[in-house]
Design an enzyme around this catalytic site. Sequence first.
Site, short mmCIF file in Angstrom:
data_model
loop_
_atom_site.label_atom_id
_atom_site.label_comp_id
_atom_site.label_asym_id
_atom_site.label_seq_id
_atom_site.Cartn_x
_atom_site.Cartn_y
_atom_site.Cartn_z
N SER A 117 37.10 22.54 54.71
CA SER A 117 37.72 23.15 53.53
C SER A 117 38.16 22.15 52.46
CB SER A 117 38.89 24.05 53.94
OG SER A 117 39.87 23.33 54.65
N GLU B 185 13.80 30.98 47.04
CA GLU B 185 14.35 30.26 48.19
C GLU B 185 15.78 29.82 47.92
OE1 GLU B 185 12.02 26.97 49.52
OE2 GLU B 185 10.36 28.23 50.22
N HIS C 219 18.12 31.16 46.17
CA HIS C 219 19.12 32.23 46.19
C HIS C 219 19.46 32.71 47.60
CE1 HIS C 219 18.02 33.27 41.76
NE2 HIS C 219 18.79 32.21 41.86
N HIS D 77 20.89 30.73 49.46
CA HIS D 77 22.16 30.03 49.61
C HIS D 77 23.21 30.79 48.81
CE1 HIS D 77 20.31 26.48 51.54
NE2 HIS D 77 19.26 26.86 50.84
N GLU E 192 20.66 33.68 36.01
CA GLU E 192 19.27 33.31 35.75
C GLU E 192 18.74 34.01 34.51
OE1 GLU E 192 14.84 33.51 37.89
OE2 GLU E 192 16.63 34.14 39.01
N ARG F 182 14.01 41.01 31.71
CA ARG F 182 14.29 42.33 31.12
C ARG F 182 14.71 42.22 29.66
NH1 ARG F 182 18.45 45.82 34.28
NH2 ARG F 182 17.43 47.44 33.04
N ARG G 189 6.63 42.40 32.96
CA ARG G 189 6.78 41.15 33.69
C ARG G 189 6.17 41.20 35.10
NH1 ARG G 189 13.23 41.06 35.45
NH2 ARG G 189 13.30 43.19 36.24
N ARG H 100 30.91 21.10 49.47
CA ARG H 100 30.58 21.60 50.81
C ARG H 100 29.33 22.46 50.76
NH1 ARG H 100 34.56 25.20 54.79
NH2 ARG H 100 33.54 24.63 56.76
N ARG I 255 17.39 21.61 52.65
CA ARG I 255 16.32 21.60 51.65
C ARG I 255 15.83 20.21 51.28
NH1 ARG I 255 14.39 26.73 51.91
NH2 ARG I 255 16.11 28.24 51.78
#
Length: 242
Positions: free
Chosen positions: A65, A85, A87, A89, A97, A101, A169, A187, A196
């Site tokens: 913490s 990938e 997201h 996390h 993002e 639209r 799209r 953290r 990753r």
Amino acid sequence: MTDSPAPSFRSDMTVELVKHSAADTDVLWAARVSTAGEQSLDELKKDPERSKGLINYLMRDRHGSPFEHNSMTFFISAPLFVFREFHRHRVGWSYNEESGRYRQLQPVFYVPDESRKLVQQGRPGKYEFVEGTPEQHKLTVEAMEDTYRTAYARYGELLEAGVAREVARAVLPVGLYSSMYATCNARSLMHFLGLRTQHEQAKVPSFPQREIEMVGELMEQRWAELMPLTYAAFNANGRVAP
């Protein structure tokens, strides 16, 4: 709609640190409040070098913490398949993002450069990537660029015909570049890097897709400059998030 721009192609990723409140001292005052209470505020004015042993102890024994009391916001430009990938996390991360639209998406697409290993060998869970041949690389780039040009041309046709952007799209491939702001703490970033990126000091092996690893490497460089003691402890303890 105005005339659509011609597609362009790139192999790199963009990572910019646009905002931060992150220093090794953030770890120290957060940790010392448990034993020093109000006196922990004194850590704000002290040289963190004198307490790097405490940072290493917190990392080693996974007292996580204290590493959350900081913030970094990155601007990232990468292909859509990287963001899908990324997201995954969710704990300790916030995202906003670019939206297909609300704006016409720009025709910037990913193609691998010659350093990208193209051939997968082995079975899932126990495979590796090896160099492709020049012919394979040429074929890959040609196939991608041809597909991108066709897809974006059809996207433009749909918009010209009055079809809504959120519908049009759907014809665009995942190699399209998008952009986002991603905010995290040390953290959550350590957890991301542990999964990753590949690193010789990692206790636990990871097998990331190269393109998201490229993003991770750039984020890691910027974080290492902000919190050098925390970064050193992360590496010294096997790159496992506390």
